[in-house]
Write a protein that holds these residues in place. Structure first.
Motif, PDB file in Angstrom:
ATOM      1  N   GLN A  97     -21.212  50.394 -16.656  1.00 26.32           N
ATOM      2  CA  GLN A  97     -21.901  51.490 -17.343  1.00 26.32           C
ATOM      3  C   GLN A  97     -20.891  52.449 -17.980  1.00 26.32           C
ATOM      4  OE1 GLN A  97     -25.397  53.268 -15.213  1.00 26.32           O
ATOM      5  NE2 GLN A  97     -24.603  51.969 -13.566  1.00 26.32           N
ATOM      6  N   GLU A 129     -19.563  51.083 -21.138  1.00 25.52           N
ATOM      7  CA  GLU A 129     -20.518  51.256 -22.242  1.00 25.52           C
ATOM      8  C   GLU A 129     -20.482  52.682 -22.777  1.00 25.52           C
ATOM      9  OE1 GLU A 129     -22.431  49.189 -24.175  1.00 25.52           O
ATOM     10  OE2 GLU A 129     -21.107  47.753 -23.171  1.00 25.52           O
ATOM     11  N   GLY A 148     -27.923  57.052 -15.960  1.00 22.38           N
ATOM     12  CA  GLY A 148     -28.138  55.612 -16.108  1.00 22.38           C
ATOM     13  C   GLY A 148     -28.473  55.159 -17.515  1.00 22.38           C
ATOM     14  N   HIS A 192     -26.926  53.610 -19.696  1.00 29.12           N
ATOM     15  CA  HIS A 192     -26.392  52.314 -20.140  1.00 29.12           C
ATOM     16  C   HIS A 192     -26.810  51.141 -19.234  1.00 29.12           C
ATOM     17  CE1 HIS A 192     -24.090  54.481 -23.093  1.00 29.12           C
ATOM     18  NE2 HIS A 192     -23.537  55.226 -22.158  1.00 29.12           N
ATOM     19  N   ILE A 193     -27.676  51.415 -18.282  1.00 28.22           N
ATOM     20  CA  ILE A 193     -28.100  50.364 -17.335  1.00 28.22           C
ATOM     21  C   ILE A 193     -28.723  49.170 -18.061  1.00 28.22           C
ATOM     22  CG2 ILE A 193     -29.801  49.818 -15.538  1.00 28.22           C
ATOM     23  CD1 ILE A 193     -29.165  52.533 -14.272  1.00 28.22           C
TER      24      ILE A 193
END
Length: 174
Positions: free
Chosen positions: A63, A66, A117, A119-120
């Protein structure tokens, strides 16, 4: 008469299925750097995430990578984390923010991204695609439709990637 065959992408793509807490990916970093040096912008290297359950910080690291992509420094960030895998093992998520700060990225935004979260879904999608094409460990390379597994041995992998890349580049010149 027109040619209906699909057009080749302008630049061959090498997908590097990686896990930022993986010691084998740390070793493979030398190959990734050598490929970048040899091909420059003639070969697109894409970081693909395949976090493994055995490494408890790997999903957060994916993550964070990202977030680095969002801030325009994906590969430099991934390489900086891979260069210091043992520190990630010891320090966990605070280390991911520390690396961002070291690279001059917005560390507060990294911290927020790890909490919210954002980029999960990207990480989950990469992992699902990896499983669908047979990725079982890291590093794994996919180029020209061929999957090369570096999780067991990296012996000769860079040479094989170079052979395929050279062939793909030659096909584009024809």
């Amino acid at each position: 008469m027109s040619d209906l065959s699909p057009a080749l992408p302008a630049t061959p793509v090498l997908d590097v299925w990686c896990e930022l807490q993986c010691p084998d990916c740390h070793i493979a970093l030398e190959d990734v750097r050598a490929l970048r040096a040899r091909y420059g912008d003639r070969l697109e290297l894409r970081l693909r995430h395949f976090p493994l359950e055995k490494h408890k910080h790997s999903f957060a690291a994916a993550q964070a990578a990202e977030e680095a992509v969002a801030q325009g420094r994906g590969w430099p960030y991934a390489e900086a984390v891979l260069d210091r895998v043992a520190e990630l093992d010891r320090k966990g998520e605070p280390f991911l923010v520390e690396v961002a700060r070291d690279l001059g990225l917005d560390a507060e935004e990294f911290d927020t991204a790890l909490i919210d979260g954002r980029h999960i879904l990207v990480v989950d999608a990469d992992q699902a695609e990896g499983k669908a094409i047979g990725v079982t460990g890291t590093p794994t390379y996919v180029i020209g439709g061929e999957r090369l597994d570096g999780g067991k041995s990296q012996e000769g992998l860079r040479e094989r990637v170079e052979e395929i890349a050279d062939r793909l580049l030659a096909e584009r010149r024809d």
